[in-house]
Write a protein that holds these residues in place. Structure first.
Motif, short mmCIF file in Angstrom:
data_model
loop_
_atom_site.label_atom_id
_atom_site.label_comp_id
_atom_site.label_asym_id
_atom_site.label_seq_id
_atom_site.Cartn_x
_atom_site.Cartn_y
_atom_site.Cartn_z
N ASN A 215 24.56 4.15 2.27
CA ASN A 215 23.29 3.56 1.93
C ASN A 215 22.91 2.25 2.74
O ASN A 215 21.68 2.03 2.82
N LEU B 181 20.88 3.82 5.52
CA LEU B 181 19.44 4.67 4.77
C LEU B 181 18.58 3.45 4.45
O LEU B 181 17.45 3.45 4.84
N GLN B 182 19.24 2.20 4.20
CA GLN B 182 18.29 1.20 3.69
C GLN B 182 17.97 0.29 4.93
O GLN B 182 17.34 -0.75 4.67
N GLN C 237 20.46 6.51 13.64
CA GLN C 237 21.26 6.33 12.37
C GLN C 237 22.47 7.10 12.33
O GLN C 237 23.43 6.86 11.58
N GLY D 66 27.80 10.62 8.47
CA GLY D 66 26.46 10.75 8.84
C GLY D 66 26.04 11.73 9.74
O GLY D 66 24.91 11.84 10.23
N ALA E 275 25.18 10.43 -0.59
CA ALA E 275 24.83 9.56 0.16
C ALA E 275 24.76 10.00 1.77
O ALA E 275 24.00 10.04 2.56
N GLU F 190 22.93 13.05 2.38
CA GLU F 190 21.52 12.78 2.73
C GLU F 190 21.27 12.25 3.99
O GLU F 190 20.21 12.59 4.52
N LEU F 191 22.17 11.31 4.45
CA LEU F 191 21.90 10.61 5.73
C LEU F 191 21.99 11.59 6.89
O LEU F 191 21.39 11.63 7.75
N LYS G 142 19.00 13.95 7.29
CA LYS G 142 17.92 13.29 7.83
C LYS G 142 18.42 13.07 9.37
O LYS G 142 17.25 13.13 10.19
N ASN G 143 19.43 12.87 9.79
CA ASN G 143 19.90 12.98 11.25
C ASN G 143 19.64 14.21 11.70
O ASN G 143 19.14 14.23 13.07
#
Length: 276
Positions: A24, A27-28, A70, A100, A125, A128-129, A132-133
């Protein structure tokens, strides 16, 4: 001295919480991930607010340039198993505890064309990351699975190479991890992981420290025990190559005598073994 480790459920909850917090943070947009609690003044991940020496310098800058920023920020490993595993086009690779996604994305490129890379992680989480990557990288021959490394959600004999980066030491049931790894590997398949390993006897207080479990230290096996366990489940040709050695200052642990890990030392090791 042999001491009992914390129970498996407690270890799993602590690890999931710490790594969710780490994902997180990335991600943030809060910067580099850390496996330490943000509220801890000090832990075996290093002093609060600092990146542990365990995770520094594992990837060449040219390798980092291949990947989304990320993915690099979320890396919490202790080595670079992709570089050491000598992956080849057409192979199927599984990363245990993929976080990640840095090693999955690197592997997917190494095994292309014709190959595929799976990542397995229990933390929403991090998954999710990783997704995204993956989208940012444009890589298509990769997939991320939710699950625990003690119960891999893949068929028997479906993987050519298993990699992992400083994750197996976090498991409270490493024998189950090794049995599952052997099950999903094809005959002749390679187990090639970076992991934290202890040479000698670890301080009993450190073994009980919850923060250091999340930080990849207290759960580490002694190197001969590691090799014996691999052989017991059926692996052959097991070996451990030391890639980095840590002292008390590196670990940042206020345990034992001035941060001592006992009579031993903590190292990053590249662990190889093969399925017959």
């Amino acid at each position: 001295m042999v001491t009992s480790q914390p129970d498996a459920g407690t270890i799993r909850d602590i690890v999931r919480s710490r790594y969710s917090e780490a994902a997180n943070a990335v991600l943030q947009g809060s910067g580099q991930a850390s496996c330490c609690s943000s509220s801890a003044e000090s832990s075996c991940c290093g002093p609060a607010g600092e990146v542990s020496p365990i995770v520094i310098g594992n990837y060449d800058p040219s390798v980092q340039a291949e990947l989304p920023a990320q993915a690099v920020l979320a890396s919490l490993g202790c080595g670079n198993p992709v570089a050491l595993a000598a992956l080849e086009p057409g192979q199927v690779v599984l990363d245990l505890g993929s976080g990640g996604g840095i090693d999955v994305l690197l592997s997917a490129r190494r095994v292309s064309p014709g190959g595929f890379a799976y990542g397995l992680d229990m933390t929403d989480a991090m998954l999710e990351l990783a997704e995204k990557n993956k989208a940012a990288s444009g890589i298509e021959n990769a997939s991320f699975l939710k699950g625990e490394i003690e119960a891999i959600p893949l068929p028997d004999a479906s993987v050519d190479v298993i990699i992992s980066n400083c994750v197996i030491n976090l498991s409270a049931d490493k024998d189950a991890v090794f049995r599952e790894a052997l099950r999903v590997l094809k005959p002749g398949g390679l187990f090639a992981v970076s992991d934290i390993v202890v040479q000698g006897e670890m301080d009993a207080q450190l073994r009980q420290d919850m923060e250091s479990w999340a930080g990849c230290v207290a759960g580490a096996l002694e190197e001969n025990d590691y090799l014996t366990r691999l052989a017991t489940v059926g692996f052959v040709d097991a070996s451990i190559e030391v890639t980095k050695t840590y002292d008390a200052d590196d670990l940042g642990c206020g345990c034992g005598d001035g941060g001592s890990v006992g009579d031993g030392r903590v190292v990053s090791g590249f662990v190889r073994a093969r399925k017959q």
